[in-house]
Motif scaffolding. Structure first.
Motif, PDB file in Angstrom:
ATOM      1  N   SER A 118      27.249  22.451  13.582  1.00 16.90           N
ATOM      2  CA  SER A 118      28.126  23.086  12.608  1.00 16.90           C
ATOM      3  C   SER A 118      28.193  24.575  12.924  1.00 16.90           C
ATOM      4  N   SER A 166      27.351  13.438  15.859  1.00 18.69           N
ATOM      5  CA  SER A 166      28.767  13.646  15.599  1.00 18.69           C
ATOM      6  C   SER A 166      29.271  14.835  16.409  1.00 18.69           C
ATOM      7  N   THR A 188      33.730  27.024   7.999  1.00 15.09           N
ATOM      8  CA  THR A 188      33.078  26.151   8.974  1.00 15.09           C
ATOM      9  C   THR A 188      34.159  25.406   9.746  1.00 15.09           C
ATOM     10  N   PHE A 193      37.984  20.923  18.294  1.00  8.13           N
ATOM     11  CA  PHE A 193      38.851  21.946  17.715  1.00  8.13           C
ATOM     12  C   PHE A 193      39.601  22.648  18.841  1.00  8.13           C
ATOM     13  N   THR A 211      30.440  28.389  12.192  1.00  5.01           N
ATOM     14  CA  THR A 211      31.414  29.104  11.377  1.00  5.01           C
ATOM     15  C   THR A 211      32.390  29.827  12.299  1.00  5.01           C
ATOM     16  N   ASN A 225      44.423  27.627  11.397  1.00  2.24           N
ATOM     17  CA  ASN A 225      45.318  26.560  10.939  1.00  2.24           C
ATOM     18  C   ASN A 225      46.644  27.117  10.423  1.00  2.24           C
ATOM     19  N   GLN A 249      36.189  22.690  11.364  1.00  2.00           N
ATOM     20  CA  GLN A 249      36.365  21.277  11.043  1.00  2.00           C
ATOM     21  C   GLN A 249      37.131  20.586  12.179  1.00  2.00           C
ATOM     22  N   PRO A 250      37.058  19.243  12.246  1.00  2.00           N
ATOM     23  CA  PRO A 250      37.795  18.520  13.299  1.00  2.00           C
ATOM     24  C   PRO A 250      39.282  18.874  13.297  1.00  2.00           C
ATOM     25  N   ASP A 269      40.764  21.645  13.822  1.00  2.00           N
ATOM     26  CA  ASP A 269      41.160  22.998  13.431  1.00  2.00           C
ATOM     27  C   ASP A 269      41.792  23.704  14.622  1.00  2.00           C
ATOM     28  N   THR A 283      32.566  17.569  16.923  1.00  2.00           N
ATOM     29  CA  THR A 283      33.764  18.153  16.337  1.00  2.00           C
ATOM     30  C   THR A 283      34.648  18.685  17.450  1.00  2.00           C
TER      31      THR A 283
END
Length: 70
Positions: free
Chosen positions: A19, A3, A54, A7, A21, A41, A56-57, A59, A5
């Protein structure tokens, strides 16, 4: 399949397969954490929470610096 992500950091699109932070991201880009605030965000993020957030998609993270002058 691994997967990925996506951002946005300071207006640029980035991808990660692991993953991470918020503090990991700032350390990766070698930011000196005492001279800026982080908008995460569209909200100012308290420094004590950086290690718990963490990425996220989709962000959006922006570094806000204060510039003095006259």
């Amino acid at each position: 399949m691994v997967s990925q992500t996506t951002f946005f950091f300071n207006g640029n699109e980035y991808f990660t397969k692991s993953s991470i932070t918020l503090v990991d991201l700032l350390n990766y880009f070698d930011y000196k954490t005492s001279i800026f605030v982080v908008e995460y965000n569209q909200f100012i993020c308290n420094k004590k929470n950086w290690k718990n957030i963490t990425i996220q998609p989709n962000d959006t993270i922006e570094i806000i610096t204060i510039v003095g002058g006259g």
